[in-house]
Design a protein around this motif. Structure first.
Motif, PDB file in Angstrom:
ATOM      1  N   LEU A 162       0.831  -1.204   0.000  1.00 12.19           N
ATOM      2  CA  LEU A 162       0.000   0.000   0.000  1.00 12.19           C
ATOM      3  C   LEU A 162       0.866   1.255   0.000  1.00 12.19           C
ATOM      4  CD1 LEU A 162      -3.016  -0.728   2.393  1.00 12.19           C
ATOM      5  CD2 LEU A 162      -3.073  -0.291  -0.068  1.00 12.19           C
ATOM      6  N   LYS A 163       1.939   1.241   0.772  1.00 10.44           N
ATOM      7  CA  LYS A 163       2.837   2.396   0.756  1.00 10.44           C
ATOM      8  C   LYS A 163       3.437   2.579  -0.630  1.00 10.44           C
ATOM      9  CE  LYS A 163       6.821   4.569   2.951  1.00 10.44           C
ATOM     10  NZ  LYS A 163       7.773   4.576   4.097  1.00 10.44           N
ATOM     11  N   ASP A 164       3.827   1.485  -1.261  1.00  7.47           N
ATOM     12  CA  ASP A 164       4.395   1.581  -2.610  1.00  7.47           C
ATOM     13  C   ASP A 164       3.406   2.214  -3.581  1.00  7.47           C
ATOM     14  OD1 ASP A 164       6.679   0.372  -1.635  1.00  7.47           O
ATOM     15  OD2 ASP A 164       6.135  -1.635  -2.348  1.00  7.47           O
ATOM     16  N   GLN A 165       2.134   1.858  -3.461  1.00 13.65           N
ATOM     17  CA  GLN A 165       1.108   2.459  -4.318  1.00 13.65           C
ATOM     18  C   GLN A 165       1.047   3.969  -4.121  1.00 13.65           C
ATOM     19  OE1 GLN A 165      -2.751   0.631  -3.823  1.00 13.65           O
ATOM     20  NE2 GLN A 165      -1.921  -1.445  -4.003  1.00 13.65           N
ATOM     21  N   LEU A 166       1.118   4.404  -2.860  1.00 10.90           N
ATOM     22  CA  LEU A 166       1.034   5.834  -2.571  1.00 10.90           C
ATOM     23  C   LEU A 166       2.272   6.577  -3.071  1.00 10.90           C
ATOM     24  CD1 LEU A 166      -0.560   5.855   0.999  1.00 10.90           C
ATOM     25  CD2 LEU A 166      -1.673   5.990  -1.225  1.00 10.90           C
ATOM     26  N   LEU A 167       3.423   5.945  -2.950  1.00 11.27           N
ATOM     27  CA  LEU A 167       4.639   6.590  -3.448  1.00 11.27           C
ATOM     28  C   LEU A 167       4.577   6.765  -4.956  1.00 11.27           C
ATOM     29  CD1 LEU A 167       7.461   4.912  -1.314  1.00 11.27           C
ATOM     30  CD2 LEU A 167       6.039   6.901  -0.800  1.00 11.27           C
ATOM     31  N   GLU A 168       3.987   5.801  -5.661  1.00  7.31           N
ATOM     32  CA  GLU A 168       3.825   5.927  -7.110  1.00  7.31           C
ATOM     33  C   GLU A 168       2.899   7.089  -7.477  1.00  7.31           C
ATOM     34  OE1 GLU A 168       2.460   2.195  -8.568  1.00  7.31           O
ATOM     35  OE2 GLU A 168       4.315   1.114  -8.075  1.00  7.31           O
ATOM     36  N   MET A 169       1.985   7.447  -6.560  1.00 11.01           N
ATOM     37  CA  MET A 169       1.088   8.580  -6.787  1.00 11.01           C
ATOM     38  C   MET A 169       1.768   9.914  -6.498  1.00 11.01           C
ATOM     39  SD  MET A 169      -2.392   7.177  -4.967  1.00 11.01           S
ATOM     40  CE  MET A 169      -3.126   8.822  -5.048  1.00 11.01           C
ATOM     41  N   GLY A 170       2.985   9.880  -5.951  1.00  6.82           N
ATOM     42  CA  GLY A 170       3.681  11.114  -5.640  1.00  6.82           C
ATOM     43  C   GLY A 170       3.587  11.536  -4.193  1.00  6.82           C
ATOM     44  N   ILE A 171       3.034  10.692  -3.328  1.00  2.00           N
ATOM     45  CA  ILE A 171       2.967  11.015  -1.901  1.00  2.00           C
ATOM     46  C   ILE A 171       4.367  10.911  -1.309  1.00  2.00           C
ATOM     47  CG2 ILE A 171       1.889  10.461   0.307  1.00  2.00           C
ATOM     48  CD1 ILE A 171      -0.091  11.302  -1.881  1.00  2.00           C
ATOM     49  N   GLU A 172       4.764  11.878  -0.477  1.00  2.00           N
ATOM     50  CA  GLU A 172       6.100  11.873   0.114  1.00  2.00           C
ATOM     51  C   GLU A 172       6.241  10.703   1.089  1.00  2.00           C
ATOM     52  OE1 GLU A 172       3.854  14.243   0.197  1.00  2.00           O
ATOM     53  OE2 GLU A 172       4.722  16.247   0.022  1.00  2.00           O
ATOM     54  N   PRO A 173       7.346   9.965   1.022  1.00  2.00           N
ATOM     55  CA  PRO A 173       7.539   8.807   1.912  1.00  2.00           C
ATOM     56  C   PRO A 173       7.418   9.149   3.380  1.00  2.00           C
ATOM     57  CG  PRO A 173       9.217   8.840   0.189  1.00  2.00           C
ATOM     58  CD  PRO A 173       8.461  10.132   0.071  1.00  2.00           C
ATOM     59  N   VAL A 174       7.839  10.348   3.780  1.00  2.00           N
ATOM     60  CA  VAL A 174       7.814  10.716   5.194  1.00  2.00           C
ATOM     61  C   VAL A 174       6.396  10.818   5.736  1.00  2.00           C
ATOM     62  CG1 VAL A 174       7.788  13.225   4.839  1.00  2.00           C
ATOM     63  CG2 VAL A 174       8.872  12.266   6.889  1.00  2.00           C
ATOM     64  N   ARG A 175       5.413  10.949   4.832  1.00  2.00           N
ATOM     65  CA  ARG A 175       4.012  11.073   5.276  1.00  2.00           C
ATOM     66  C   ARG A 175       3.278   9.740   5.305  1.00  2.00           C
ATOM     67  NH1 ARG A 175       0.162  13.570   2.963  1.00  2.00           N
ATOM     68  NH2 ARG A 175       0.951  13.778   0.827  1.00  2.00           N
ATOM     69  N   VAL A 176       3.963   8.642   5.041  1.00  2.00           N
ATOM     70  CA  VAL A 176       3.303   7.330   4.985  1.00  2.00           C
ATOM     71  C   VAL A 176       3.946   6.398   6.009  1.00  2.00           C
ATOM     72  CG1 VAL A 176       2.574   5.422   3.528  1.00  2.00           C
ATOM     73  CG2 VAL A 176       2.902   7.697   2.526  1.00  2.00           C
ATOM     74  N   LEU A 177       3.134   5.871   6.904  1.00  2.00           N
ATOM     75  CA  LEU A 177       3.590   4.941   7.940  1.00  2.00           C
ATOM     76  C   LEU A 177       2.996   3.560   7.677  1.00  2.00           C
ATOM     77  CD1 LEU A 177       4.852   4.254  10.759  1.00  2.00           C
ATOM     78  CD2 LEU A 177       2.635   4.943  11.750  1.00  2.00           C
ATOM     79  N   VAL A 178       3.864   2.555   7.533  1.00  2.00           N
ATOM     80  CA  VAL A 178       3.408   1.174   7.426  1.00  2.00           C
ATOM     81  C   VAL A 178       3.198   0.633   8.835  1.00  2.00           C
ATOM     82  CG1 VAL A 178       3.960  -1.159   6.650  1.00  2.00           C
ATOM     83  CG2 VAL A 178       4.610   0.817   5.245  1.00  2.00           C
ATOM     84  N   ASN A 179       1.987   0.220   9.132  1.00  2.00           N
ATOM     85  CA  ASN A 179       1.626  -0.178  10.492  1.00  2.00           C
ATOM     86  C   ASN A 179       0.651  -1.360  10.421  1.00  2.00           C
ATOM     87  OD1 ASN A 179       1.770   0.064  13.251  1.00  2.00           O
ATOM     88  ND2 ASN A 179       0.385   1.816  13.408  1.00  2.00           N
ATOM     89  N   PRO A 180       1.139  -2.591  10.529  1.00  2.00           N
ATOM     90  CA  PRO A 180       0.250  -3.757  10.411  1.00  2.00           C
ATOM     91  C   PRO A 180      -0.851  -3.748  11.469  1.00  2.00           C
ATOM     92  CG  PRO A 180       2.558  -4.409  10.295  1.00  2.00           C
ATOM     93  CD  PRO A 180       2.542  -2.972  10.704  1.00  2.00           C
TER      94      PRO A 180
END
Length: 527
Positions: free
Chosen positions: A299-317
């Protein structure tokens, strides 16, 4: 015969009597495309009575149309019931009532849908400038659920309900003052203030517009309560978190469990009206949230492909409420089978929505393959969903019905009690149909671990990261039923191995995947 037409939104499933047929609104709408079936249903010679169940809300256009359709039947008795009222009458009275409802409901739905669609277009084109971090010490959180209901088939069940309760309780346990705004109080919540904010109107011609219209009502209620942070579980068509955070000038944490547009296209009907506007609104939520919490790396990879900055995405199972399961771990499965009045036989369990990605279509073959080696094994399949009927029919066709208890929807507390009856629990997930990486974080997995039960699961993306083959579970290639069956038999045959795997899984989930740990990672990301 009696025909019951259930127009309620997300009402509980109804059990039919021998001389009764029950149709939901969706099922009745489906018959409109099959005129012969519709005529046989409404004009059957043995049809004597029609009962229509409705909500307390005013009927929308689709519901009013369904009511009008029902009054065309040949039945001699008609009744319309709601929670606090019941009206009976003959053909003429009911047709007049239905015509009036349709004359009011359909134009109103069209007008609301037009207004709300225009609002969605405005919002999707308007940036929200939100703070990246709280401006002061974080003490108060407003938690939003924007959907029209937290219930599915009348009960708060499934991963969404479990996640909601876990996060709210985790925030409260972290010492924060939590205010919850939702259509009904989430079950199992402690320590939070909850205000029920149900939608005043539900539209069904374009169902996601309900959430656009409901946003103002939800935000109006929540804006009366001070908050240092807004947390919203993303819902298709809602922008309530963005709007509330802007009004309060605080950050927004957006919990994003995957694009519901993708889900509808691949696992739903495939039909979404005004999808470009809906996609733009979804993108607006993602572009402007202060922090996006996703449950998996895909899911994070999908958001990064959309141009979302990595620092704004937290992977949290996902996580589990370990304290809730303490008593269930304390005694062996045989004890809980005795309490539940189940046969004293080695038992394999599954819990989940009967949808494609849970691998439920593999279950009949899996049950049959295990039975070939362990004739004494019994199965508990907990849950419901679109594929439930198909799976049940295949179990019966294979002559396996006496080995399997299909429970249907049960409350979450009862579901985990039933899982405690099992020596082995399975998670046979399958890959996404379009070949994209599996992006789920199955809640069932963490509950199996929290119960200390032996697990057989698909080695699929995060499942294979959370579980370690040969230490905390037995992992098999997704879709390989013979391998999964062999793994189940292996565990049923070896109690020592079951106990060893269960203890290792419990230690792992305790160390990393409690809801307190889950919330702790979110709060750390906001520092």
């Amino acid at each position: 015969m009696r025909l019951t037409v259930d127009l309620r939104f997300n009402g509980p499933a109804l059990a039919c009597t021998e001389d009764e047929q029950v149709l939901t609104l969706v099922e009745l709408a489906g018959t409109v495309r099959e005129p012969r079936r519709l005529r046989a249903l409404l004009r059957g010679r043995d049809l004597e009575e029609v009962c229509v169940l409705r909500d307390e809300r005013p009927l929308n256009g689709v519901q009013a149309g369904a009511l009008a359709l029902a009054t065309l039947s040949s039945a001699s008795r008609f009744e319309v019931r709601s929670a606090g009222n019941s009206t009976a009458g003959g053909h003429a009275a009911m047709r007049t009532r239905a015509a009036t409802a349709l004359a009011i409901g359909m134009p109103a739905e069209l007008a609301r849908s037009t207004r709300w669609l225009a609002r969605a277009r405005r919002v999707s084109a308007t940036p929200f400038s939100l703070p990246a971090r709280p401006a002061r010490d974080l003490r108060r959180v407003s938690y939003l659920r924007a959907e029209p209901s937290l219930r599915w088939l009348g009960a708060q069940v499934g991963g969404a309900a479990t996640h909601t309760t876990g996060v709210i309780n985790g925030l409260s346990d972290a010492g924060l003052e939590v205010s919850v705004f939702a259509p009904e109080r989430p079950e199992g919540v402690h320590g939070a203030n909850c205000e029920c904010v149900p939608p005043r109107h539900i539209v069904q011609l374009v169902h996601w517009l309900t959430l656009v219209g409901h946003t103002q009502r939800l935000v109006s209620a929540a804006s009366e309560v001070p908050a240092d942070l807004v947390y919203q579980r993303y819902a298709l068509g809602s922008y309530a978190g963005l709007e509330l955070a802007r009004r309060l000038d605080v950050p927004l944490v957006l919990e994003f469990n995957g694009s519901e547009i993708w889900t509808e296209r691949h696992w739903g009907t495939g039909r979404l009206a005004f999808v470009r506007t809906l996609a733009a609104l979804e993108r607006r939520n993602l572009l402007d949230a202060s922090l996006i919490v996703v449950v998996s790396q895909p899911l994070k990879d999908q958001l990064l492909e959309m141009g979302i900055e990595p620092v704004r995405v937290l992977v949290n199972p996902n996580g589990v409420d370990l304290q809730q399961l303490t008593a269930l771990r304390a005694r062996p499965p045989a004890h809980w089978r005795s309490r539940a009045k189940l046969p004293q036989a080695p038992t394999v369990g599954f819990v989940g929505t009967f949808r494609l990605w849970h691998g439920v279509k593999l279950l009949p073959e899996l049950i049959e393959s295990v039975a070939a080696h362990r004739d004494d094994a019994r199965w508990l399949l907990i849950g419901d969903g679109p594929l439930h009927g198909e799976v049940a029919a295949e179990i019966e066709r294979r002559g396996l019905s006496e080995r399997v208890w299909l429970t249907g929807v049960v409350a979450h507390a009862h579901a985990v009690e039933l899982l405690a009856c099992c020596e082995v629990c399975v998670s046979p997930h399958v890959p996404n149909p379009d070949g994209t990486p599996f992006f789920g974080s199955p809640t069932k997995l963490f509950e199996y671990m929290g119960l200390g039960r032996a697990i057989v699961a698909s080695d699929l993306e995060q499942i294979g990261e959370v579980l370690q083959d040969g230490r905390t579970a037995l992992l098999t290639v997704p879709g390989d039923v013979p391998a999964a069956a062999a793994a189940v038999v292996n565990l049923l045959d070896d109690e020592a191995q079951r106990l060893r795997f269960g203890a290792a899984a419990l230690a792992e989930v305790t160390a990393r995947y409690s809801w307190d740990a889950h919330v702790g990672r979110i709060l750390a990301a906001l520092e």
